[in-house]
Scaffold this active site. Structure first.
Site, PDB file in Angstrom:
ATOM      1  N   ASP A  96      50.030  20.838 -45.935  1.00 27.86           N
ATOM      2  CA  ASP A  96      50.825  19.321 -45.014  1.00 27.86           C
ATOM      3  C   ASP A  96      52.461  19.112 -45.575  1.00 27.86           C
ATOM      4  OD1 ASP A  96      51.055  18.808 -42.780  1.00 27.86           O
ATOM      5  OD2 ASP A  96      49.531  17.084 -42.912  1.00 27.86           O
ATOM      6  N   ASN A 271      48.515  18.171 -34.693  1.00 27.77           N
ATOM      7  CA  ASN A 271      48.508  17.700 -35.892  1.00 27.77           C
ATOM      8  C   ASN A 271      47.956  16.292 -35.950  1.00 27.77           C
ATOM      9  OD1 ASN A 271      50.404  19.667 -37.722  1.00 27.77           O
ATOM     10  ND2 ASN A 271      50.668  18.545 -38.896  1.00 27.77           N
TER      11      ASN A 271
HETATM   12  P1  13P Z   1      49.001  11.649 -37.395  1.00 24.84           P
HETATM   13  O1  13P Z   1      49.015  10.291 -38.112  1.00 24.84           O
HETATM   14  O2  13P Z   1      49.578  10.846 -36.245  1.00 24.84           O
HETATM   15  O3  13P Z   1      47.373  11.840 -37.606  1.00 24.84           O
HETATM   16  O4  13P Z   1      49.684  13.035 -37.718  1.00 24.84           O
HETATM   17  C1  13P Z   1      49.070  13.158 -38.601  1.00 24.84           C
HETATM   18  C2  13P Z   1      50.240  14.823 -39.124  1.00 24.84           C
HETATM   19  O5  13P Z   1      51.471  14.855 -38.766  1.00 24.84           O
HETATM   20  C3  13P Z   1      49.830  15.432 -40.621  1.00 24.84           C
HETATM   21  O6  13P Z   1      50.442  16.151 -40.917  1.00 24.84           O
HETATM   22  O1  G3H Z   2      50.973  13.446 -42.047  1.00 24.36           O
HETATM   23  C1  G3H Z   2      50.574  12.492 -43.183  1.00 24.36           C
HETATM   24  C2  G3H Z   2      49.311  13.326 -43.294  1.00 24.36           C
HETATM   25  O2  G3H Z   2      48.054  12.215 -41.887  1.00 24.36           O
HETATM   26  C3  G3H Z   2      48.753  13.040 -44.413  1.00 24.36           C
HETATM   27  O3  G3H Z   2      48.359  12.071 -45.102  1.00 24.36           O
HETATM   28  O4  G3H Z   2      49.417  12.062 -47.223  1.00 24.36           O
HETATM   29  O5  G3H Z   2      47.876  10.425 -47.247  1.00 24.36           O
HETATM   30  O6  G3H Z   2      46.810  12.751 -47.030  1.00 24.36           O
HETATM   31  P1  G3H Z   2      48.043  11.761 -47.051  1.00 24.36           P
HETATM   32 ZN    ZN Z   3      52.780  15.102 -40.064  1.00 19.97          ZN
END
Ligand code: 13P
Ligand code: G3H
Ligand code: ZN
Length: 326
Positions: A96, A271
């Site tokens: 991600d 997501n």
């Molecule tokens: P949320 O913070 O809305 O759960 O989004 C998660 C996300 O886009 C991870 O890439």
């Molecule tokens: O979009 C981001 C995700 O919610 C991941 O968050 O970098 O804190 O793991 P993180």
């Molecule tokens: Zn994201």
């Protein structure tokens, strides 16, 4: 360096077939973020029990947290657990918000079946260049790639933005054509985290920009679109957190109704990270408040895991429509 781990060795698939089926069936595949064993177990059990395909999603910082060497083996174990439960649901492991070629390559070399290169903070040409380098490396190994155009407000891993910039539909064909990405994340009014909108008293959550989504769909017929920042910030969990000593005043997310509408369109991947965090935190806080003498991690992480399983089942069957599609 250790020898590469090709993702089929872990029992994973890439996202290509998943997205084709989602497009044809009018639903979205859930991409749930995880950092630890309990989250991973809950996501897999929730998807097995609702018979949904699943994208197990890890940010760069989550990968560091779980440990890059350990992570592929956790996922191998998660696939084994699903098969032990008698399930054959398709499972992908996705990076991600990857922010560099080096990170994407490291993930591909250690069992990821799909990666995102988020070049959305760069100018268009640099975004294309960076994304293209990842696509070339990934496609040689049959790994799928997600790119992004447009900027979401809120925190995007190591990158943060105060304001959002909606995706410009007039840029999407050139971006997809030049990069060769397999899916495209767009900005139509969602944002990351638990504070997606600043609402005045009595004000309603504004609608996502479905007009932009429709314009993009016209320009890229049949092409998989991804929605980030799509947590609903479940009011029941926010209320529990606040009741048991937390402070999440004015947290607000995307209403389920709008996500249902998006899932019925070219949006093939949704997501969800914040909603999972909230579900677990609510239960942990409740156990701590109700049983202050408890100090066995299984006694508070267990209920947290159970709540996350319920949340995943609910999302799959009532919001994304991915239940019984696995
Ligand atoms: P949320 O913070 O809305 O759960 O989004 C998660 C996300 O886009 C991870 O890439
Ligand atoms: O979009 C981001 C995700 O919610 C991941 O968050 O970098 O804190 O793991 P993180
Ligand atoms: Zn994201």
């Amino acid at each position: 360096m250790n020898s590469p781990i090709p993702y089929p060795e872990l029992g994973l698939v890439n996202t290509r077939e998943m997205f084709q089926q989602a497009m044809a069936g009018g639903y979205a595949v859930p991409a749930y973020n995880f950092n630890n064993m309990e989250q991973l177990q809950a996501i897999v059990i929730g998807c097995v029990e609702s018979s949904s395909p699943v994208i197990l999603q890890v940010s760069g910082s989550a990968r560091k947290y779980a440990n890059p060497a350990m992570l592929p083996h956790m996922v191998r174990g998660a696939v084994a657990m699903a098969r032990d439960l008698g399930s054959s649901i398709p499972m992908a492991l996705h990076l991600d918000h990857g922010d560099s070629f080096e990170l994407a390559k490291a993930c591909i070399d250690t069992g990821f079946s799909s990666v995102m290169l988020d070049g959305s903070h760069h100018a268009f040409d640099e975004n294309v260049r960076l994304t293209r380098t990842v696509v070339e490396y990934a496609h040689d190994r049959d790994v799928t790639v997600e790119g992004e155009l447009g900027v979401l407000a809120g925190v995007e891993d190591e990158v943060s933005s105060e304001v959002s910039h909606y995706t410009k539909p007039e840029e999407v064909e050139a971006f997809v054509g030049k990069t060769g990405v397999d899916s495209l994340a767009i900005s139509i009014g969602t944002s990351h985290g638990a504070y997606k909108f600043k609402l005045k008293p009595g004000e309603e959550v504004p609608s996502l920009r479905f007009d932009i989504l429709e314009e993009i769909e016209k320009r890229l017929p049949g092409f998989p679109i991804v929605l980030h920042g799509a947590s609903s910030v479940t009011p029941e969990h926010v209320a529990l957190i606040n009741r048991y000593g937390g402070n999440l005043e004015s947290a607000v997310g995307i209403p389920a109704e709008q996500l249902r509408r998006a899932a019925g369109s070219a949006v093939c991947k949704i997501n969800i990270d914040s909603d999972g965090r909230l579900a677990m935190t609510a239960m942990i806080r409740r156990v701590f408040a109700e049983k202050p003498a408890e100090f066995d991690p299984r006694k508070y992480l267990g209920p947290a895991r159970d709540e996350l399983i319920k949340m995943v089942q609910h999302k799959n069957s009532k919001v994304l429509g991915s239940a019984n599609r696995g």
